[in-house]
Design an enzyme around this catalytic site. Structure first.
Site, mmCIF file in Angstrom:
data_model
loop_
_atom_site.group_PDB
_atom_site.id
_atom_site.type_symbol
_atom_site.label_atom_id
_atom_site.label_comp_id
_atom_site.label_asym_id
_atom_site.label_seq_id
_atom_site.Cartn_x
_atom_site.Cartn_y
_atom_site.Cartn_z
ATOM 1 N N ASP A 10 -9.091 12.426 -20.715
ATOM 2 C CA ASP A 10 -6.972 12.794 -20.805
ATOM 3 C C ASP A 10 -6.889 14.013 -20.934
ATOM 4 O O ASP A 10 -5.467 14.122 -21.984
ATOM 5 C CB ASP A 10 -6.772 11.731 -22.450
ATOM 6 C CG ASP A 10 -7.039 10.040 -21.660
ATOM 7 O OD1 ASP A 10 -7.137 9.808 -20.969
ATOM 8 O OD2 ASP A 10 -7.094 9.811 -22.214
ATOM 9 N N LYS A 24 -5.831 16.012 -16.569
ATOM 10 C CA LYS A 24 -6.856 16.520 -14.779
ATOM 11 C C LYS A 24 -5.304 15.628 -14.084
ATOM 12 O O LYS A 24 -6.365 16.465 -12.513
ATOM 13 C CB LYS A 24 -7.861 15.522 -14.768
ATOM 14 C CG LYS A 24 -9.881 16.229 -16.530
ATOM 15 C CD LYS A 24 -10.643 15.179 -16.178
ATOM 16 C CE LYS A 24 -10.305 13.547 -16.510
ATOM 17 N NZ LYS A 24 -9.420 13.346 -17.984
ATOM 18 N N GLY A 71 -7.811 6.644 -15.910
ATOM 19 C CA GLY A 71 -6.534 6.568 -16.077
ATOM 20 C C GLY A 71 -5.706 8.197 -15.904
ATOM 21 O O GLY A 71 -5.739 8.935 -16.710
ATOM 22 N N HIS A 72 -5.519 8.721 -14.959
ATOM 23 C CA HIS A 72 -4.584 10.069 -14.582
ATOM 24 C C HIS A 72 -3.306 9.713 -14.193
ATOM 25 O O HIS A 72 -2.619 8.813 -13.575
ATOM 26 C CB HIS A 72 -5.095 10.536 -13.069
ATOM 27 C CG HIS A 72 -7.117 11.039 -13.662
ATOM 28 N ND1 HIS A 72 -7.784 11.046 -12.498
ATOM 29 C CD2 HIS A 72 -7.698 10.441 -14.444
ATOM 30 C CE1 HIS A 72 -8.425 11.033 -13.044
ATOM 31 N NE2 HIS A 72 -8.868 11.018 -14.606
HETATM 32 P P1 GDP Z 1 -6.542 12.650 -17.594
HETATM 33 O O1 GDP Z 1 -6.631 11.278 -17.794
HETATM 34 O O2 GDP Z 1 -6.600 13.812 -17.999
HETATM 35 O O3 GDP Z 1 -5.479 12.382 -15.798
HETATM 36 O O4 GDP Z 1 -5.429 12.369 -18.345
HETATM 37 P P2 GDP Z 1 -3.950 11.809 -18.711
HETATM 38 O O5 GDP Z 1 -3.074 11.300 -17.638
HETATM 39 O O6 GDP Z 1 -4.768 10.243 -18.901
HETATM 40 O O7 GDP Z 1 -3.406 11.811 -19.616
HETATM 41 C C1 GDP Z 1 -2.984 13.052 -20.256
HETATM 42 C C2 GDP Z 1 -1.080 13.130 -20.093
HETATM 43 O O8 GDP Z 1 -0.463 14.573 -20.103
HETATM 44 C C3 GDP Z 1 -0.237 12.572 -18.809
HETATM 45 O O9 GDP Z 1 0.724 11.753 -19.432
HETATM 46 C C4 GDP Z 1 0.890 13.781 -18.424
HETATM 47 O O10 GDP Z 1 1.939 13.016 -17.249
HETATM 48 C C5 GDP Z 1 0.696 14.728 -19.858
HETATM 49 N N1 GDP Z 1 0.612 15.933 -19.456
HETATM 50 C C6 GDP Z 1 -0.286 16.610 -18.767
HETATM 51 N N2 GDP Z 1 -0.479 18.140 -18.974
HETATM 52 C C7 GDP Z 1 0.995 18.021 -19.670
HETATM 53 C C8 GDP Z 1 1.479 18.776 -20.109
HETATM 54 O O11 GDP Z 1 1.173 20.602 -20.052
HETATM 55 N N3 GDP Z 1 2.432 19.282 -20.977
HETATM 56 C C9 GDP Z 1 3.023 17.439 -21.796
HETATM 57 N N4 GDP Z 1 4.124 17.328 -22.205
HETATM 58 N N5 GDP Z 1 2.270 17.123 -21.369
HETATM 59 C C10 GDP Z 1 1.294 16.887 -19.659
HETATM 60 P P1 IMO Z 2 -9.670 9.814 -18.178
HETATM 61 O O1 IMO Z 2 -10.664 10.380 -16.692
HETATM 62 C C1 IMO Z 2 -10.665 9.095 -21.961
HETATM 63 C C2 IMO Z 2 -13.983 6.213 -22.715
HETATM 64 C C3 IMO Z 2 -13.611 4.699 -23.899
HETATM 65 C C4 IMO Z 2 -15.071 4.716 -24.528
HETATM 66 C C5 IMO Z 2 -16.411 5.787 -24.037
HETATM 67 C C6 IMO Z 2 -17.106 4.733 -22.406
HETATM 68 O O2 IMO Z 2 -8.797 8.948 -18.445
HETATM 69 O O3 IMO Z 2 -10.207 11.253 -19.056
HETATM 70 P P2 IMO Z 2 -16.584 3.602 -20.352
HETATM 71 O O4 IMO Z 2 -16.032 2.181 -20.481
HETATM 72 O O5 IMO Z 2 -16.517 4.415 -20.063
HETATM 73 O O6 IMO Z 2 -17.350 2.644 -20.833
HETATM 74 O O7 IMO Z 2 -16.426 3.560 -22.108
HETATM 75 O O8 IMO Z 2 -15.161 6.332 -22.584
HETATM 76 N N1 IMO Z 2 -13.806 6.204 -22.037
HETATM 77 C C7 IMO Z 2 -12.047 7.277 -21.604
HETATM 78 N N2 IMO Z 2 -11.738 7.953 -22.316
HETATM 79 N N3 IMO Z 2 -10.297 8.337 -20.722
HETATM 80 C C8 IMO Z 2 -10.742 8.576 -20.175
HETATM 81 O O9 IMO Z 2 -11.430 8.712 -18.901
HETATM 82 C C9 IMO Z 2 -11.930 7.467 -20.238
HETATM 83 N N4 IMO Z 2 -13.122 6.653 -19.238
HETATM 84 C C10 IMO Z 2 -13.871 6.054 -20.672
HETATM 85 O O10 IMO Z 2 -12.176 4.564 -24.662
HETATM 86 O O11 IMO Z 2 -14.674 5.198 -25.664
HETATM 87 MG MG MG Z 3 -6.732 9.592 -18.510
#
Ligand code: GDP
Ligand code: IMO
Ligand code: MG
Length: 427
Positions: free
Chosen positions: A13, A16, A40-41
């Protein structure tokens, strides 16, 4: 710069999705190489927000070919529903390529994931419940079902029989659940075959040819370095290799072809699920990071655990991934703190430790050693260059760069595509 890996440097999270999407416009292929719909992106394009789970974030860039590599585990129901959800919003998904060697997540994997977690009780991992671990376990146990098996009914039936043979004993005798019918699973899987067939391709051949022709290929990691099954905080990890080496095995491209490895690094730290987290906050600062940063899981809706930046982890990510650059995200979230603590080392049983301990026991005992950096109060979301940032924000970035062991080449100051400061070009 034909082949780049972009991966999470912490516990997932990090942003990416946004980073991949940002580069997507100049990239020919974006490839997922591991994980599945546990990811979850979030990608924000103008006033549109997209939540992607299984599909590569490059799917939102019209010129880019999205690829699901052999190292990914594919839930076919999720694949088709994510595609139709995007189609309904006018996104063209017809270029998608899916490796025939990728393994499938079937309904019994999801069931086993959930019952195993329940069985673990207090010791549970806090998985996303999407069947990821059990699907990878079957792959390694050589009883997995692959995408290509959808197109040979007799092979599919034999493989489902083999997979369910032992699992049904476990489900019935240990977990007290009803056995799963082979024909029901085969029928469901065959129902997806026609819709998926058109996407299936020899992705390793296509990607190697693309790299050799000088096309730009971006390998997009799911999860993060500390969730890696080999290099993360085992057993509180996911069941694949998000680290850079995973891009090679998960896409079938040799390490000599990769030119650049970019670590996505949040300006503070978050974690979802169970496991150690030295800089975790249980006070109002933690609540503030969660609220301002919108730190709620995109996949499971769980609140993310929040804490200060941990430079020990960033240095470790540089080491195990061979990072060439960092993309620092969410700097804007830290606006308003007078002083910002940054963890520069750990204290473990009275000793100062600069590197991530390999021993699980030591890591569980690690206490953060903080250095205080001066904060800033100016709004930074409109900053376009490094010089636009207030002096203290510049100082924070420079300090993190020095501690983390690789140059910070871009800075996120908001969720949108254009809310980014580019320092060194990635391409
Ligand atoms: P990922 O799993 O690595 O793709 O990240 P997630 O999407 O799960 O979580 C990142 C969150 O931060 C998302 O809601 C993005 O829209 C948000 N985000 C990404 N870059 C920035 C930033 O530079 N500033 C802020 N405020 N939000 C960001
Ligand atoms: P992104 O790509 C954050 C965590 C789960 C749990 C562990 C194992 O959005 O960064 P799993 O279902 O993969 O066997 O769970 O990994 N986990 C994540 N935490 N971001 C993710 O993906 C994750 N995918 C799995 O919460 O602790
Ligand atoms: Mg994520």
């Amino acid at each position: 710069m034909p082949a780049l890996v972009l991966l999470g440097a912490q516990w997932g999270d990090e942003g990416k999705g946004k980073a991949t999407d940002l580069l997507g416009g100049s990239v020919d292929y974006v490839v997922r190489y591991q994980g599945g719909n546990n990811a979850g992106h979030t990608v924000v394009v103008g006033d549109q927000k997209y939540a992607l789970h299984l599909l590569p974030s490059g799917i939102l860039s019209p010129g880019c070919t999205p690829v699901i590599g052999n190292g990914v585990v594919v839930d076919p129901a999720v694949l088709l529903s994510e595609l139709s959800g995007l189609n309904a919003r006018g996104v063209d998904t017809s270029k998608l390529l899916v490796s025939g060697n990728a393994h499938l997540i079937t309904p019994y994997h999801t069931t086993v994931d959930k019952v195993t977690e329940r069985f673990l009780g207090k010791r549970k991992i806090g998985t996303t419940g999407r069947g990821i671990g059990p699907a990878y376990a079957d792959k390694i146990n050589r009883v997995g079902i692959r995408v290509q098996d959808l197109f040979d009914e007799s092979i599919l039936r034999q493989k489902v029989e083999a997979a369910l043979d032992m699992k049904n004993q476990l489900l019935a005798k240990l977990y007290n659940r009803r056995a799963i019918e082979v024909e029901q699973v085969v029928g469901e899987l065959l129902g997806y075959a026609d819709e998926i067939r058109g996407y299936v391709a020899d992705t390793t051949l296509i990607l190697n040819n693309a790299v050799d022709e000088g096309k730009v290929v971006l390998f997009e990691g799911g999860q993060g370095t500390l969730l890696d099954v080999d290099h993360g905080t085992y057993p509180f990890v996911t069941s694949s290799n998000p680290t850079a080496g995973g891009a090679c095995t998960g896409a079938g491209v040799g390490p000599t072809k990769i030119n650049r490895v970019i670590g996505i690094l949040k300006a503070y730290t978050t974690r979802v699920g169970a496991g150690p987290f030295p800089t975790e906050l249980f006070d109002e600062d933690g609540d503030a990071l969660r609220t301002i940063g919108g730190e709620r899981g995109v996949t499971t809706g769980r609140d993310r655990r929040c804490g200060w930046f941990d430079a020990v982890i960033a240095r470790y990510a540089t080491r195990v991934n061979g990072l060439t650059d960092f993309f620092l995200t969410k700097l804007d979230v830290l606006t308003g703190w007078e002083r910002i603590p940054v963890c520069v080392a750990y204290e473990i049983d009275g000793k100062r430790v600069e590197e991530l301990p390999y021993s699980q026991t030591d890591f569980h005992h690690a206490k953060p050693v903080y250095e205080m950096l001066p904060g800033w109060s100016e709004d930074i979301t409109r900053a376009k260059t490094f010089a636009d940032l207030p002096k203290n924000a510049q100082g924070y970035v420079k300090a993190l760069e020095e501690m983390s062991g690789a140059p910070i080449s871009a800075i996120g100051v908001g969720p949108g595509r254009d809310e980014t400061i580019e320092i060194n070009s990635f391409l």
